[in-house]
Design an enzyme around this catalytic site. Structure first.
Site, short mmCIF file in Angstrom:
data_model
loop_
_atom_site.label_atom_id
_atom_site.label_comp_id
_atom_site.label_asym_id
_atom_site.label_seq_id
_atom_site.Cartn_x
_atom_site.Cartn_y
_atom_site.Cartn_z
N SER A 77 0.79 -1.24 0.00
CA SER A 77 0.00 0.00 0.00
C SER A 77 0.83 1.29 0.00
O SER A 77 0.34 2.32 0.44
CB SER A 77 -0.93 -0.01 1.22
OG SER A 77 -0.16 -0.05 2.38
N TYR A 141 0.09 1.67 -7.42
CA TYR A 141 -0.71 1.22 -6.27
C TYR A 141 -2.20 1.42 -6.56
O TYR A 141 -3.00 0.48 -6.49
CB TYR A 141 -0.28 1.98 -5.01
CG TYR A 141 -1.26 1.84 -3.87
CD1 TYR A 141 -1.56 0.58 -3.36
CD2 TYR A 141 -1.90 2.94 -3.33
CE1 TYR A 141 -2.48 0.43 -2.33
CE2 TYR A 141 -2.81 2.80 -2.29
CZ TYR A 141 -3.09 1.54 -1.80
OH TYR A 141 -4.01 1.40 -0.78
N LYS A 145 -5.29 -1.49 -7.47
CA LYS A 145 -6.55 -1.61 -6.72
C LYS A 145 -7.76 -1.40 -7.65
O LYS A 145 -8.78 -2.07 -7.51
CB LYS A 145 -6.58 -0.58 -5.59
CG LYS A 145 -5.58 -0.87 -4.47
CD LYS A 145 -6.12 -1.93 -3.55
CE LYS A 145 -5.21 -2.23 -2.38
NZ LYS A 145 -5.80 -3.11 -1.38
N ASP A 279 1.90 11.90 -5.37
CA ASP A 279 0.96 12.42 -4.37
C ASP A 279 -0.06 13.39 -4.99
O ASP A 279 0.33 14.48 -5.42
CB ASP A 279 1.72 13.21 -3.30
CG ASP A 279 2.23 12.34 -2.16
OD1 ASP A 279 1.70 11.23 -1.99
OD2 ASP A 279 3.15 12.80 -1.46
N1 UDP Z 1 3.75 13.20 4.07
C1 UDP Z 1 4.75 14.10 4.43
N2 UDP Z 1 5.82 13.62 5.14
C2 UDP Z 1 5.95 12.31 5.50
C3 UDP Z 1 4.92 11.41 5.13
C4 UDP Z 1 3.84 11.88 4.41
O1 UDP Z 1 4.69 15.28 4.14
O2 UDP Z 1 6.95 11.94 6.14
C5 UDP Z 1 2.59 13.69 3.33
C6 UDP Z 1 2.39 13.00 2.01
O3 UDP Z 1 3.12 13.63 0.98
C7 UDP Z 1 0.88 13.14 1.82
C8 UDP Z 1 0.33 13.09 3.26
O4 UDP Z 1 1.45 13.41 4.09
O5 UDP Z 1 0.57 14.39 1.28
C9 UDP Z 1 -0.19 11.74 3.65
O6 UDP Z 1 0.77 10.78 3.31
P1 UDP Z 1 0.72 9.29 3.84
O7 UDP Z 1 1.96 8.61 3.34
O8 UDP Z 1 0.48 9.28 5.31
O9 UDP Z 1 -0.58 8.69 3.16
P2 UDP Z 1 -1.03 8.59 1.60
O10 UDP Z 1 -1.86 9.81 1.36
O11 UDP Z 1 0.21 8.51 0.76
O12 UDP Z 1 -1.84 7.34 1.56
#
Ligand code: UDP
Length: 323
Positions: A77, A141, A145, A279
């Protein structure tokens, strides 16, 4: 009711297994423990340690168990990893999932509940995102899905396998017993709390030049117990369907950082670094359909309460599940 639950040693699967067992369901957890933790397998569940790629074994155990439902959590994931290693994602999240769908058909299972994701929508044109919004994933990813959602749709039409594709937005939070322990950890909330625990010097914020009010990405954080509740409700849906699961409110990376600072009382130093590939800027769910059709009612509407549940879990699991 007998439930065959893959990925029950993982983050969301363990919480869902606990939720179902608390309510009297018979649960068999099927997990290869590659990313999962044996300590996260609820001791009340029957446990099978095996891999979904062993098709013959999978069909055999599903047929033997005479299950009423399959819940399929076992998957990779990580958006970033999927951009580097798409094969890993298509093999596990699609090819292995097809083995499971075949096993469900062979075992005459009535209902298949699938852990899908907001990542199937890619960069949505409109938020909140409704179920019938166009799905154009921007990473393998999300694509893996989405492909499996389509497989289920055909299996439903051809074999009459009823399914629910539950598209999680950002799963977060912990139950009293089970929480998030990934290695390496890449998710925002656990990383912020690792800084508060003193395990990391600072957090990295991936990009503050997005087209959002504070420039950081917006996500809809949904508690794993609310996801578990949706799984139970999905067992009783009269027909197949897709459901977006979130609270309906979006929080930016900076807002989550501020909330984590408040909950922990720690300054949590953070540095803005370049964007992470794959992202989307903004993902917020419209979950009206789940509320109306499934009678789903999320209990955690507030990010503070979600982060508090993780902070509390870390009191008893400061190093996650590792001894
Ligand atoms: N993010 C961040 N720093 C980190 C991890 C995540 O800025 O160390 C940001 C990431 O770019 C996204 C949001 O936090 O915009 C959520 O990321 P996460 O990996 O928790 O979940 P995702 O949305 O990828 O499933």
């Amino acid at each position: 009711m007998r439930v065959f639950l893959t990925g029950g040693a993982g983050y969301i699967g363990s919480a869902c297994a606990e939720y179902l067992l608390d309510r009297g369901y018979e649960v068999t957890v099927f997990d290869d423990l590659i990313t999962g933790h044996i300590e996260a397998v609820d001791p009340r569940a029957k446990f099978i340690k095996a891999n979904l790629s062993d098709r013959e074994n999978l069909i055999k155990v599903v047929k033997e168990g005479k299950y009423d439902a399959v819940m399929h959590f076992a998957a990779f994931s990580l958006v970033g990893e999927s951009m580097k290693n798409p094969s890993k994602y298509f093999n596990n999240n699609l090819a292995n999932a097809i083995n499971l769908a075949d096993a469900a058909v062979a075992g005459e299972v009535k209902t298949f509940v699938f852990s899908s994701t907001a990542a199937t929508f890619g960069e949505p044109k409109e938020v909140p995102i409704k179920e019938d919004a166009p799905q154009h994933p921007i990473n393998p990813y999300g694509e893996s899905k989405l492909c499996f959602e389509k497989v289920l749709n055909w299996y439903s039409r051809i074999y009459g396998l009823k399914y629910a594709a539950l598209r999680y937005f950002n799963a977060a939070g912990a139950t009293g017993k089970y929480g998030e322990d990934h290695n390496p950890e890449t998710h925002l909330i656990p990383i912020l709390l690792q800084v508060a625990q003193g395990k990391r010097e600072k957090a990295l914020l991936f990009g503050d030049d997005y087209d959002t009010p504070d420039g950081t990405c917006i996500r809809d954080y949904i508690h794993i117990l609310d996801l578990a509740q949706a799984h139970e409700k999905a067992l009783f849906a009269p027909k197949s369907g897709h459901y977006n699961l979130g609270t309906g409110s979006g929080l930016s990376v900076k807002q989550i950082l501020d909330t984590a600072r408040k909950v922990t009382g720690h300054p949590i130093p953070a540095e803005v670094v370049p964007r992470r590939p794959g992202d989307p800027p903004r993902l917020i769910a419209c979950s009206d359909r789940a509320r109306q059709e499934l009678g789903w009612e999320p209990k955690f509407e507030d990010a503070g309460a979600i982060i508090e549940s993780v902070w509390k879990w870390l009191e008893t699991h400061p190093n996650g599940y590792s001894k």
